[in-house]
Design an enzyme around this catalytic site. Structure first.
Site, PDB file in Angstrom:
ATOM      1  N   ALA B  75      14.769  15.767  80.752  1.00  0.00           N
ATOM      2  CA  ALA B  75      14.082  14.504  81.003  1.00  0.00           C
ATOM      3  C   ALA B  75      12.661  14.634  80.468  1.00  0.00           C
ATOM      4  O   ALA B  75      12.218  15.720  80.096  1.00  0.00           O
ATOM      5  CB  ALA B  75      14.056  14.210  82.498  1.00  0.00           C
ATOM      6  N   GLY B 118      18.518  16.997  81.929  1.00  0.00           N
ATOM      7  CA  GLY B 118      19.054  15.671  81.659  1.00  0.00           C
ATOM      8  C   GLY B 118      19.831  15.637  80.349  1.00  0.00           C
ATOM      9  O   GLY B 118      20.771  14.853  80.197  1.00  0.00           O
ATOM     10  N   GLU B 121      23.197  16.828  81.118  1.00  0.00           N
ATOM     11  CA  GLU B 121      23.889  15.780  81.877  1.00  0.00           C
ATOM     12  C   GLU B 121      24.355  14.650  80.961  1.00  0.00           C
ATOM     13  O   GLU B 121      25.455  14.125  81.108  1.00  0.00           O
ATOM     14  CB  GLU B 121      22.966  15.239  82.974  1.00  0.00           C
ATOM     15  CG  GLU B 121      22.671  16.281  84.047  1.00  0.00           C
ATOM     16  CD  GLU B 121      21.664  15.787  85.063  1.00  0.00           C
ATOM     17  OE1 GLU B 121      20.504  15.550  84.679  1.00  0.00           O
ATOM     18  OE2 GLU B 121      22.030  15.630  86.244  1.00  0.00           O
ATOM     19  N   GLU B 141      16.503  22.524  86.250  1.00  0.00           N
ATOM     20  CA  GLU B 141      15.658  21.692  87.114  1.00  0.00           C
ATOM     21  C   GLU B 141      15.044  22.464  88.270  1.00  0.00           C
ATOM     22  O   GLU B 141      13.945  22.164  88.730  1.00  0.00           O
ATOM     23  CB  GLU B 141      16.479  20.514  87.688  1.00  0.00           C
ATOM     24  CG  GLU B 141      16.789  19.411  86.695  1.00  0.00           C
ATOM     25  CD  GLU B 141      18.067  19.657  85.907  1.00  0.00           C
ATOM     26  OE1 GLU B 141      18.592  20.788  85.916  1.00  0.00           O
ATOM     27  OE2 GLU B 141      18.542  18.692  85.280  1.00  0.00           O
TER      28      GLU B 141
END
Lengths: 263, 267
Positions: B75, B118, B121, B141
Protein backbone atom coordinates in the site's frame (compact mmCIF):
# COMPACT_ATOMS: atom_id res chain seq x y z
CA UNK A 1 33.28 5.71 -5.37
CA UNK A 2 36.57 5.64 -3.55
CA UNK A 3 38.08 2.42 -2.27
CA UNK A 4 40.79 1.59 0.25
CA UNK A 5 40.74 -2.20 0.27
CA UNK A 6 40.30 -2.89 -3.43
CA UNK A 7 41.46 -1.33 -6.70
CA UNK A 8 38.75 -0.65 -9.25
CA UNK A 9 39.35 0.38 -12.85
CA UNK A 10 37.35 0.32 -16.06
CA UNK A 11 39.07 -0.04 -19.44
CA UNK A 12 38.42 -1.53 -22.87
CA UNK A 13 34.78 -2.28 -21.99
CA UNK A 14 35.48 -4.29 -18.86
CA UNK A 15 36.07 -3.63 -15.16
CA UNK A 16 39.03 -4.92 -13.20
CA UNK A 17 38.63 -5.44 -9.46
CA UNK A 18 41.79 -6.17 -7.48
CA UNK A 19 41.57 -7.25 -3.85
CA UNK A 20 44.20 -5.06 -2.28
CA UNK A 21 45.19 -6.06 1.24
CA UNK A 22 48.37 -7.88 0.23
CA UNK A 23 49.96 -7.78 3.70
CA UNK A 24 47.18 -10.08 5.00
CA UNK A 25 46.91 -12.17 1.81
CA UNK A 26 43.81 -10.17 0.86
CA UNK A 27 41.73 -11.77 3.59
CA UNK A 28 38.23 -10.36 4.01
CA UNK A 29 37.25 -7.82 6.62
CA UNK A 30 33.95 -5.92 6.63
CA UNK A 31 35.32 -2.97 4.72
CA UNK A 32 36.64 -5.09 1.87
CA UNK A 33 33.29 -6.90 1.68
CA UNK A 34 31.42 -3.61 1.38
CA UNK A 35 33.81 -2.23 -1.24
CA UNK A 36 33.72 -5.40 -3.34
CA UNK A 37 29.93 -5.42 -3.18
CA UNK A 38 29.71 -1.76 -4.24
CA UNK A 39 32.14 -2.32 -7.11
CA UNK A 40 30.25 -5.40 -8.36
CA UNK A 41 26.90 -3.59 -8.13
CA UNK A 42 28.36 -0.75 -10.15
CA UNK A 43 29.51 -3.27 -12.78
CA UNK A 44 26.06 -4.87 -12.78
CA UNK A 45 24.27 -1.67 -13.68
CA UNK A 46 26.87 -0.01 -15.95
CA UNK A 47 26.27 -0.63 -19.65
CA UNK A 48 29.90 0.19 -20.42
CA UNK A 49 31.04 -2.78 -18.30
CA UNK A 50 30.57 -5.93 -20.38
CA UNK A 51 32.94 -8.25 -18.51
CA UNK A 52 34.51 -8.30 -15.05
CA UNK A 53 37.99 -9.38 -14.02
CA UNK A 54 38.49 -10.31 -10.37
CA UNK A 55 42.06 -10.67 -9.14
CA UNK A 56 44.24 -9.74 -6.20
CA UNK A 57 47.43 -7.90 -5.32
CA UNK A 58 50.64 -9.43 -3.98
CA UNK A 59 51.65 -13.07 -3.68
CA UNK A 60 48.30 -14.53 -2.66
CA UNK A 61 44.76 -14.37 -4.10
CA UNK A 62 42.70 -14.46 -0.93
CA UNK A 63 43.06 -16.21 2.40
CA UNK A 64 39.32 -16.08 3.11
CA UNK A 65 38.00 -14.55 6.29
CA UNK A 66 40.42 -12.36 8.24
CA UNK A 67 40.43 -14.35 11.47
CA UNK A 68 41.69 -11.30 13.32
CA UNK A 69 38.69 -9.24 12.26
CA UNK A 70 36.34 -8.38 15.07
CA UNK A 71 33.42 -9.88 13.19
CA UNK A 72 34.65 -13.38 14.02
CA UNK A 73 36.22 -13.30 17.48
CA UNK A 74 35.02 -11.25 20.39
CA UNK A 75 35.89 -10.62 24.01
CA UNK A 76 32.44 -11.64 25.11
CA UNK A 77 32.53 -15.30 24.13
CA UNK A 78 31.98 -17.07 20.82
CA UNK A 79 30.56 -15.20 17.87
CA UNK A 80 27.73 -16.49 15.73
CA UNK A 81 29.55 -17.15 12.45
CA UNK A 82 26.32 -17.38 10.52
CA UNK A 83 25.90 -13.63 10.89
CA UNK A 84 28.86 -12.68 8.66
CA UNK A 85 27.81 -15.35 6.19
CA UNK A 86 24.26 -14.06 6.05
CA UNK A 87 25.41 -10.46 5.84
CA UNK A 88 28.42 -10.70 3.54
CA UNK A 89 29.49 -14.02 2.03
CA UNK A 90 26.11 -15.31 0.86
CA UNK A 91 25.06 -12.00 -0.70
CA UNK A 92 28.48 -11.83 -2.41
CA UNK A 93 28.11 -15.28 -3.97
CA UNK A 94 24.51 -14.52 -4.96
CA UNK A 95 25.66 -11.26 -6.53
CA UNK A 96 28.48 -12.94 -8.50
CA UNK A 97 26.11 -15.56 -9.87
CA UNK A 98 23.29 -13.12 -10.63
CA UNK A 99 25.32 -10.55 -12.59
CA UNK A 100 24.47 -11.45 -16.18
CA UNK A 101 27.93 -10.63 -17.53
CA UNK A 102 30.95 -12.94 -17.68
CA UNK A 103 33.13 -12.75 -14.56
CA UNK A 104 36.71 -13.91 -15.03
CA UNK A 105 38.82 -14.72 -12.01
CA UNK A 106 42.62 -14.52 -12.15
CA UNK A 107 43.90 -16.48 -9.16
CA UNK A 108 47.40 -15.10 -8.69
CA UNK A 109 48.43 -17.13 -5.64
CA UNK A 110 47.02 -19.12 -2.77
CA UNK A 111 43.20 -19.17 -2.59
CA UNK A 112 42.16 -20.54 0.78
CA UNK A 113 38.83 -21.02 2.50
CA UNK A 114 36.21 -18.52 1.34
CA UNK A 115 38.92 -17.12 -0.95
CA UNK A 116 38.94 -20.35 -2.93
CA UNK A 117 35.17 -20.56 -3.08
CA UNK A 118 34.69 -16.97 -4.22
CA UNK A 119 37.07 -17.75 -7.09
CA UNK A 120 35.11 -20.91 -7.91
CA UNK A 121 31.85 -18.93 -8.01
CA UNK A 122 33.20 -16.89 -10.94
CA UNK A 123 32.47 -17.94 -14.52
CA UNK A 124 35.91 -18.53 -16.02
CA UNK A 125 38.75 -19.18 -13.60
CA UNK A 126 42.40 -18.86 -14.54
CA UNK A 127 45.17 -19.57 -12.06
CA UNK A 128 48.90 -18.88 -12.10
CA UNK A 129 50.79 -22.19 -12.05
CA UNK A 130 52.15 -21.38 -8.59
CA UNK A 131 48.65 -20.71 -7.24
CA UNK A 132 46.85 -23.24 -5.07
CA UNK A 133 43.40 -23.97 -3.70
CA UNK A 134 42.77 -25.07 -0.13
CA UNK A 135 39.49 -25.91 1.59
CA UNK A 136 41.06 -24.97 4.93
CA UNK A 137 37.79 -25.02 6.87
CA UNK A 138 38.09 -28.59 8.16
CA UNK A 139 41.38 -27.78 9.86
CA UNK A 140 39.72 -25.36 12.26
CA UNK A 141 36.51 -27.28 12.75
CA UNK A 142 34.38 -25.39 10.23
CA UNK A 143 32.31 -26.16 7.15
CA UNK A 144 33.24 -24.84 3.69
CA UNK A 145 31.13 -21.76 2.98
CA UNK A 146 30.65 -19.21 0.20
CA UNK A 147 29.02 -21.93 -1.88
CA UNK A 148 32.03 -24.27 -1.68
CA UNK A 149 30.06 -27.40 -0.79
CA UNK A 150 27.85 -26.73 -3.81
CA UNK A 151 30.38 -25.61 -6.40
CA UNK A 152 32.98 -28.28 -5.59
CA UNK A 153 30.44 -31.09 -5.85
CA UNK A 154 29.30 -29.70 -9.19
CA UNK A 155 32.78 -28.94 -10.52
CA UNK A 156 34.79 -32.01 -9.54
CA UNK A 157 32.19 -34.58 -8.47
CA UNK A 158 31.26 -35.94 -5.06
CA UNK A 159 34.32 -38.17 -4.45
CA UNK A 160 36.90 -35.47 -5.04
CA UNK A 161 34.79 -32.77 -3.41
CA UNK A 162 34.40 -34.73 -0.19
CA UNK A 163 38.07 -35.61 0.06
CA UNK A 164 39.09 -32.01 -0.65
CA UNK A 165 36.75 -30.69 2.00
CA UNK A 166 37.41 -33.36 4.63
CA UNK A 167 41.21 -33.37 4.25
CA UNK A 168 41.91 -29.74 3.41
CA UNK A 169 44.70 -30.77 1.03
CA UNK A 170 46.34 -28.11 -1.05
CA UNK A 171 45.51 -28.50 -4.76
CA UNK A 172 47.89 -27.01 -7.31
CA UNK A 173 46.63 -24.96 -10.22
CA UNK A 174 47.65 -27.74 -12.63
CA UNK A 175 45.69 -30.34 -10.63
CA UNK A 176 42.71 -27.99 -10.43
CA UNK A 177 42.77 -27.63 -14.21
CA UNK A 178 43.08 -31.37 -14.73
CA UNK A 179 40.07 -31.99 -12.51
CA UNK A 180 37.95 -29.34 -14.20
CA UNK A 181 37.79 -27.23 -11.05
CA UNK A 182 39.10 -24.26 -13.02
CA UNK A 183 39.37 -23.44 -16.71
CA UNK A 184 43.15 -23.05 -17.10
CA UNK A 185 46.43 -22.81 -15.31
CA UNK A 186 48.97 -20.50 -16.97
CA UNK A 187 52.50 -19.23 -16.45
CA UNK A 188 52.73 -16.85 -13.55
CA UNK A 189 54.05 -14.14 -15.87
CA UNK A 190 51.26 -14.68 -18.38
CA UNK A 191 48.30 -14.47 -15.97
CA UNK A 192 47.62 -10.74 -16.16
CA UNK A 193 48.09 -10.50 -19.92
CA UNK A 194 46.00 -13.62 -20.60
CA UNK A 195 43.04 -12.65 -18.41
CA UNK A 196 43.06 -8.99 -19.46
CA UNK A 197 42.98 -9.84 -23.15
CA UNK A 198 40.27 -12.41 -22.46
CA UNK A 199 38.15 -9.72 -20.79
CA UNK A 200 38.83 -7.34 -23.66
CA UNK A 201 37.58 -10.06 -26.00
CA UNK A 202 34.51 -10.81 -23.85
CA UNK A 203 33.67 -7.09 -23.74
CA UNK A 204 33.15 -7.16 -27.51
CA UNK A 205 30.90 -10.22 -27.46
CA UNK A 206 27.05 -10.35 -27.35
CA UNK A 207 26.77 -9.57 -23.63
CA UNK A 208 23.05 -10.18 -23.27
CA UNK A 209 23.39 -13.59 -24.89
CA UNK A 210 26.36 -14.45 -22.68
CA UNK A 211 24.24 -13.43 -19.69
CA UNK A 212 21.54 -15.88 -20.77
CA UNK A 213 24.15 -18.63 -21.13
CA UNK A 214 25.30 -17.93 -17.58
CA UNK A 215 21.70 -18.01 -16.34
CA UNK A 216 21.05 -21.34 -18.06
CA UNK A 217 24.28 -22.89 -16.78
CA UNK A 218 23.57 -21.75 -13.22
CA UNK A 219 20.10 -23.29 -13.39
CA UNK A 220 21.33 -26.62 -14.77
CA UNK A 221 22.63 -28.41 -11.64
CA UNK A 222 19.27 -28.25 -9.88
CA UNK A 223 17.05 -28.81 -12.92
CA UNK A 224 15.99 -32.01 -14.65
CA UNK A 225 16.72 -32.33 -18.38
CA UNK A 226 13.06 -31.69 -18.98
CA UNK A 227 13.09 -28.43 -17.03
CA UNK A 228 16.37 -27.38 -18.60
CA UNK A 229 14.99 -27.92 -22.11
CA UNK A 230 12.25 -25.44 -21.22
CA UNK A 231 14.82 -22.98 -19.85
CA UNK A 232 16.76 -23.22 -23.12
CA UNK A 233 13.62 -22.68 -25.18
CA UNK A 234 12.66 -19.59 -23.19
CA UNK A 235 16.12 -18.05 -23.16
CA UNK A 236 16.60 -18.76 -26.87
CA UNK A 237 13.42 -16.88 -27.56
CA UNK A 238 14.80 -13.87 -25.66
CA UNK A 239 18.23 -14.20 -27.27
CA UNK A 240 16.64 -14.31 -30.72
CA UNK A 241 15.16 -10.87 -30.10
CA UNK A 242 18.48 -9.16 -29.28
CA UNK A 243 20.22 -6.67 -31.56
CA UNK A 244 23.39 -8.70 -31.26
CA UNK A 245 21.74 -11.78 -32.74
CA UNK A 246 20.63 -9.74 -35.75
CA UNK A 247 24.13 -8.32 -36.06
CA UNK A 248 25.74 -11.74 -35.65
CA UNK A 249 23.67 -13.29 -38.42
CA UNK A 250 24.06 -10.42 -40.86
CA UNK A 251 27.82 -10.25 -40.24
CA UNK A 252 28.06 -13.99 -40.82
CA UNK A 253 26.13 -13.78 -44.09
CA UNK A 254 28.14 -10.77 -45.25
CA UNK A 255 31.38 -12.46 -44.20
CA UNK A 256 32.41 -9.50 -42.09
CA UNK A 257 33.37 -9.12 -38.42
CA UNK A 258 30.31 -8.51 -36.21
CA UNK A 259 30.06 -5.33 -34.19
CA UNK A 260 28.19 -6.30 -31.04
CA UNK A 261 26.72 -3.66 -28.73
CA UNK A 262 25.87 -6.02 -25.90
CA UNK A 263 22.15 -5.34 -26.34
CA UNK B 1 7.12 -7.34 -24.19
CA UNK B 2 6.13 -3.63 -24.38
CA UNK B 3 2.42 -3.08 -24.41
CA UNK B 4 0.35 -0.62 -26.37
CA UNK B 5 -0.24 2.36 -24.12
CA UNK B 6 -3.55 3.65 -25.48
CA UNK B 7 -5.79 4.09 -22.46
CA UNK B 8 -8.82 1.87 -22.09
CA UNK B 9 -10.40 4.68 -20.11
CA UNK B 10 -9.23 8.21 -20.92
CA UNK B 11 -7.49 10.13 -18.15
CA UNK B 12 -6.05 7.21 -16.22
CA UNK B 13 -2.57 8.05 -15.00
CA UNK B 14 -1.50 5.33 -12.59
CA UNK B 15 -2.09 2.40 -14.95
CA UNK B 16 -1.39 1.51 -18.57
CA UNK B 17 -3.82 -0.61 -20.55
CA UNK B 18 -4.00 -2.38 -23.86
CA UNK B 19 -6.71 -4.43 -25.49
CA UNK B 20 -5.50 -7.10 -27.89
CA UNK B 21 -7.42 -8.48 -30.87
CA UNK B 22 -7.62 -11.84 -29.09
CA UNK B 23 -9.87 -10.22 -26.47
CA UNK B 24 -7.34 -9.89 -23.70
CA UNK B 25 -7.14 -6.64 -21.74
CA UNK B 26 -3.75 -6.05 -20.11
CA UNK B 27 -3.64 -3.70 -17.14
CA UNK B 28 -0.19 -2.59 -16.03
CA UNK B 29 0.29 -0.79 -12.73
CA UNK B 30 2.49 2.16 -13.59
CA UNK B 31 4.12 3.88 -10.64
CA UNK B 32 7.60 2.46 -11.16
CA UNK B 33 9.32 5.07 -8.97
CA UNK B 34 7.10 4.06 -6.03
CA UNK B 35 7.53 0.33 -6.78
CA UNK B 36 3.88 0.47 -7.91
CA UNK B 37 2.69 1.17 -4.36
CA UNK B 38 -1.11 0.90 -4.36
CA UNK B 39 -2.21 4.49 -3.79
CA UNK B 40 -5.96 5.04 -3.70
CA UNK B 41 -5.98 6.61 -7.17
CA UNK B 42 -4.33 3.49 -8.62
CA UNK B 43 -6.90 1.20 -6.99
CA UNK B 44 -9.64 3.47 -8.29
CA UNK B 45 -8.32 3.28 -11.84
CA UNK B 46 -7.98 -0.51 -11.70
CA UNK B 47 -11.52 -0.90 -10.41
CA UNK B 48 -12.98 1.56 -12.93
CA UNK B 49 -11.26 -0.41 -15.66
CA UNK B 50 -12.71 -3.66 -14.38
CA UNK B 51 -16.21 -2.17 -14.15
CA UNK B 52 -16.03 -1.21 -17.81
CA UNK B 53 -14.42 -4.55 -18.72
CA UNK B 54 -17.30 -6.44 -17.13
CA UNK B 55 -19.79 -5.35 -19.79
CA UNK B 56 -17.34 -5.09 -22.70
CA UNK B 57 -17.90 -7.97 -25.10
CA UNK B 58 -14.57 -7.22 -26.81
CA UNK B 59 -12.70 -8.76 -23.94
CA UNK B 60 -12.98 -12.11 -22.26
CA UNK B 61 -9.93 -12.21 -20.02
CA UNK B 62 -7.70 -9.75 -18.16
CA UNK B 63 -3.95 -9.78 -17.51
CA UNK B 64 -2.89 -7.78 -14.46
CA UNK B 65 0.80 -6.93 -14.16
CA UNK B 66 3.22 -4.47 -12.65
CA UNK B 67 5.62 -4.72 -15.58
CA UNK B 68 8.97 -6.45 -15.73
CA UNK B 69 10.49 -4.88 -12.58
CA UNK B 70 8.02 -5.04 -9.68
CA UNK B 71 4.39 -6.01 -9.25
CA UNK B 72 3.68 -3.84 -6.21
CA UNK B 73 5.60 -3.31 -3.01
CA UNK B 74 2.48 -2.69 -0.93
CA UNK B 75 0.00 0.00 0.00
CA UNK B 76 1.08 3.63 -0.16
CA UNK B 77 2.41 4.01 3.38
CA UNK B 78 2.37 7.81 3.15
CA UNK B 79 -1.42 7.69 2.72
CA UNK B 80 -1.67 5.46 5.76
CA UNK B 81 0.21 7.64 8.20
CA UNK B 82 -2.57 9.81 9.59
CA UNK B 83 -5.53 7.50 9.22
CA UNK B 84 -7.71 6.71 12.24
CA UNK B 85 -9.76 3.53 12.66
CA UNK B 86 -12.83 5.49 11.56
CA UNK B 87 -11.02 6.66 8.42
CA UNK B 88 -10.16 3.04 7.65
CA UNK B 89 -13.77 1.88 8.14
CA UNK B 90 -15.01 4.64 5.83
CA UNK B 91 -12.20 4.27 3.34
CA UNK B 92 -13.13 4.36 -0.36
CA UNK B 93 -10.41 1.75 -0.90
CA UNK B 94 -12.86 -0.86 0.43
CA UNK B 95 -15.23 -0.06 -2.41
CA UNK B 96 -12.46 -0.55 -4.97
CA UNK B 97 -11.27 -3.81 -3.41
CA UNK B 98 -14.90 -5.01 -3.53
CA UNK B 99 -15.09 -4.30 -7.27
CA UNK B 100 -11.82 -6.14 -7.90
CA UNK B 101 -13.03 -9.06 -5.76
CA UNK B 102 -16.30 -9.32 -7.65
CA UNK B 103 -14.87 -8.99 -11.15
CA UNK B 104 -16.49 -11.87 -12.98
CA UNK B 105 -14.14 -12.52 -15.91
CA UNK B 106 -10.99 -14.58 -15.55
CA UNK B 107 -7.90 -12.58 -14.54
CA UNK B 108 -4.31 -13.77 -14.91
CA UNK B 109 -1.54 -12.07 -12.90
CA UNK B 110 2.00 -11.62 -14.27
CA UNK B 111 4.30 -11.02 -11.32
CA UNK B 112 7.90 -9.82 -11.09
CA UNK B 113 10.08 -8.43 -8.32
CA UNK B 114 8.36 -7.27 -5.15
CA UNK B 115 4.86 -8.62 -4.61
CA UNK B 116 4.34 -7.54 -1.03
CA UNK B 117 1.61 -6.49 1.38
CA UNK B 118 -1.30 -4.96 -0.53
CA UNK B 119 0.56 -5.96 -3.71
CA UNK B 120 0.46 -9.61 -2.72
CA UNK B 121 -3.20 -9.23 -1.76
CA UNK B 122 -3.98 -7.71 -5.15
CA UNK B 123 -2.09 -10.55 -6.87
CA UNK B 124 -4.17 -13.09 -4.93
CA UNK B 125 -7.32 -11.52 -6.41
CA UNK B 126 -6.12 -12.88 -9.77
CA UNK B 127 -7.36 -16.33 -10.73
CA UNK B 128 -4.01 -17.65 -12.02
CA UNK B 129 -0.56 -16.29 -11.19
CA UNK B 130 2.55 -16.53 -13.37
CA UNK B 131 5.77 -15.23 -11.81
CA UNK B 132 9.33 -14.51 -12.88
CA UNK B 133 12.09 -16.47 -11.17
CA UNK B 134 13.24 -13.46 -9.15
CA UNK B 135 9.81 -12.48 -7.78
CA UNK B 136 9.35 -12.24 -4.01
CA UNK B 137 6.09 -12.64 -2.13
CA UNK B 138 5.27 -11.52 1.38
CA UNK B 139 2.89 -9.89 3.84
CA UNK B 140 5.24 -7.70 5.89
CA UNK B 141 2.47 -5.52 7.41
CA UNK B 142 3.37 -6.73 10.90
CA UNK B 143 6.56 -4.67 10.68
CA UNK B 144 4.35 -1.59 10.65
CA UNK B 145 2.28 -2.70 13.62
CA UNK B 146 -0.68 -3.71 11.44
CA UNK B 147 -1.94 -6.76 9.54
CA UNK B 148 -2.96 -7.44 5.94
CA UNK B 149 -6.25 -5.60 5.38
CA UNK B 150 -7.37 -6.64 1.90
CA UNK B 151 -7.90 -10.33 2.39
CA UNK B 152 -4.28 -11.39 2.85
CA UNK B 153 -4.89 -13.36 6.03
CA UNK B 154 -7.74 -15.25 4.38
CA UNK B 155 -6.56 -15.85 0.82
CA UNK B 156 -2.96 -16.65 1.68
CA UNK B 157 -4.13 -19.23 4.21
CA UNK B 158 -6.48 -20.79 1.66
CA UNK B 159 -3.77 -20.90 -0.96
CA UNK B 160 -0.71 -22.11 0.93
CA UNK B 161 -2.10 -23.49 4.19
CA UNK B 162 -2.03 -22.26 7.77
CA UNK B 163 1.57 -22.96 8.74
CA UNK B 164 3.20 -21.33 5.72
CA UNK B 165 0.75 -18.42 5.81
CA UNK B 166 1.45 -17.85 9.50
CA UNK B 167 5.18 -17.89 8.81
CA UNK B 168 4.88 -15.11 6.24
CA UNK B 169 2.30 -13.05 8.12
CA UNK B 170 3.87 -13.31 11.59
CA UNK B 171 7.52 -12.90 10.57
CA UNK B 172 7.11 -10.54 7.63
CA UNK B 173 9.64 -12.66 5.73
CA UNK B 174 9.50 -13.09 1.95
CA UNK B 175 8.95 -16.20 -0.15
CA UNK B 176 10.78 -16.82 -3.45
CA UNK B 177 8.99 -17.63 -6.69
CA UNK B 178 10.17 -21.24 -6.50
CA UNK B 179 8.84 -21.63 -2.95
CA UNK B 180 5.61 -19.92 -3.96
CA UNK B 181 5.15 -22.38 -6.79
CA UNK B 182 5.77 -25.34 -4.50
CA UNK B 183 3.36 -23.91 -1.95
CA UNK B 184 0.63 -23.46 -4.55
CA UNK B 185 0.50 -19.67 -4.51
CA UNK B 186 1.45 -19.42 -8.16
CA UNK B 187 0.81 -21.68 -11.14
CA UNK B 188 4.07 -21.28 -13.03
CA UNK B 189 7.58 -19.82 -12.74
CA UNK B 190 9.27 -18.47 -15.86
CA UNK B 191 12.07 -16.17 -17.00
CA UNK B 192 11.35 -12.65 -15.64
CA UNK B 193 11.38 -11.15 -19.15
CA UNK B 194 8.59 -13.49 -20.26
CA UNK B 195 6.00 -13.18 -17.50
CA UNK B 196 3.69 -10.77 -19.30
CA UNK B 197 3.93 -12.64 -22.57
CA UNK B 198 3.24 -16.00 -20.88
CA UNK B 199 0.30 -14.55 -18.98
CA UNK B 200 -1.05 -13.03 -22.17
CA UNK B 201 -0.84 -16.31 -24.08
CA UNK B 202 -2.56 -18.11 -21.22
CA UNK B 203 -5.21 -15.37 -21.19
CA UNK B 204 -5.60 -15.71 -24.97
CA UNK B 205 -6.32 -19.42 -24.55
CA UNK B 206 -8.92 -18.67 -21.90
CA UNK B 207 -10.40 -15.87 -24.03
CA UNK B 208 -11.15 -18.37 -26.80
CA UNK B 209 -13.24 -20.53 -24.46
CA UNK B 210 -16.99 -19.99 -24.24
CA UNK B 211 -17.14 -16.84 -22.10
CA UNK B 212 -20.23 -17.68 -20.08
CA UNK B 213 -18.76 -21.06 -19.15
CA UNK B 214 -15.46 -19.41 -18.19
CA UNK B 215 -17.26 -16.87 -16.02
CA UNK B 216 -19.35 -19.47 -14.24
CA UNK B 217 -16.32 -21.75 -13.83
CA UNK B 218 -14.47 -18.89 -12.10
CA UNK B 219 -17.45 -18.18 -9.89
CA UNK B 220 -17.81 -21.87 -9.01
CA UNK B 221 -14.14 -22.31 -8.12
CA UNK B 222 -14.33 -19.25 -5.89
CA UNK B 223 -17.45 -20.70 -4.22
CA UNK B 224 -15.29 -23.55 -2.95
CA UNK B 225 -14.17 -21.27 -0.15
CA UNK B 226 -16.53 -18.34 -0.38
CA UNK B 227 -18.67 -18.94 2.69
CA UNK B 228 -15.80 -18.85 5.13
CA UNK B 229 -14.05 -16.17 3.12
CA UNK B 230 -16.77 -13.53 3.54
CA UNK B 231 -16.80 -13.95 7.29
CA UNK B 232 -13.00 -13.95 7.45
CA UNK B 233 -12.69 -10.86 5.30
CA UNK B 234 -15.13 -8.95 7.49
CA UNK B 235 -13.23 -9.95 10.62
CA UNK B 236 -9.87 -9.06 9.09
CA UNK B 237 -11.19 -5.67 8.02
CA UNK B 238 -12.27 -4.79 11.56
CA UNK B 239 -9.05 -6.05 13.08
CA UNK B 240 -7.12 -4.02 10.51
CA UNK B 241 -9.06 -0.87 11.40
CA UNK B 242 -8.66 -1.52 15.13
CA UNK B 243 -4.87 -1.58 14.80
CA UNK B 244 -4.94 1.99 13.51
CA UNK B 245 -5.77 3.00 17.10
CA UNK B 246 -2.51 1.57 18.48
CA UNK B 247 0.66 3.46 19.29
CA UNK B 248 2.60 0.60 17.69
CA UNK B 249 1.03 1.37 14.29
CA UNK B 250 1.99 5.05 14.58
CA UNK B 251 5.50 4.00 15.57
CA UNK B 252 5.78 1.37 12.82
CA UNK B 253 4.65 3.69 10.06
CA UNK B 254 6.80 6.56 11.31
CA UNK B 255 9.85 4.32 11.55
CA UNK B 256 9.24 3.02 8.03
CA UNK B 257 8.93 6.50 6.55
CA UNK B 258 12.03 7.72 8.39
CA UNK B 259 14.00 4.56 7.58
CA UNK B 260 14.74 3.69 11.19
CA UNK B 261 14.09 0.63 13.35
CA UNK B 262 10.74 0.76 15.20
CA UNK B 263 10.41 0.24 18.96
CA UNK B 264 7.11 -1.50 19.70
CA UNK B 265 5.58 -1.21 23.17
CA UNK B 266 2.44 -3.30 22.89
CA UNK B 267 0.19 -0.28 23.24
Amino acid sequence: MSFENILFEKKDGYAKITLNRPDVLNSFNEDMHIELRDALKDCQKSDDVRAILLTAAGRGFCAGQDLGDRAVTGDSGPRDLSLTIEKFYNPLIRLITSIEKPIVCAVNGVAAGAGANIALACDIVYAAENASFIQAFCKIGLVPDSGGTWSLVNLVGMARAKALMLLGDKITAAQAEEWGMIWKSVDKEALVETTESLCKHLAQQPTTGLGYIKRAANAAPTNTLDQQLDVERDLQKLAGLTDDYKEGVSAFLAKRKPNFTGK
Amino acid sequence: MPIDMSPYIAGHKEILTSLSPDRVLTIQLNRPKAYNALCTQLLKEVSETLVQATTDDNLHCVVLTGGLKNFAAGADITEMADKTPVDVLNDSRQLYWGIIRNFSKPMVGAINGFCLGGGCELAMHCDILIAGRTAQFGQPEINLGIIPGAGGTQRLTQMIGKSKAMKLILTGQFMSADEAEKAGLIAEVCEPEQTIEKAQSLAAIIAKKPPIAARLAKESVLKASDGLLQEGLAFERKAFALLFATQDKAEGVDAFMNKRKPTFKGR
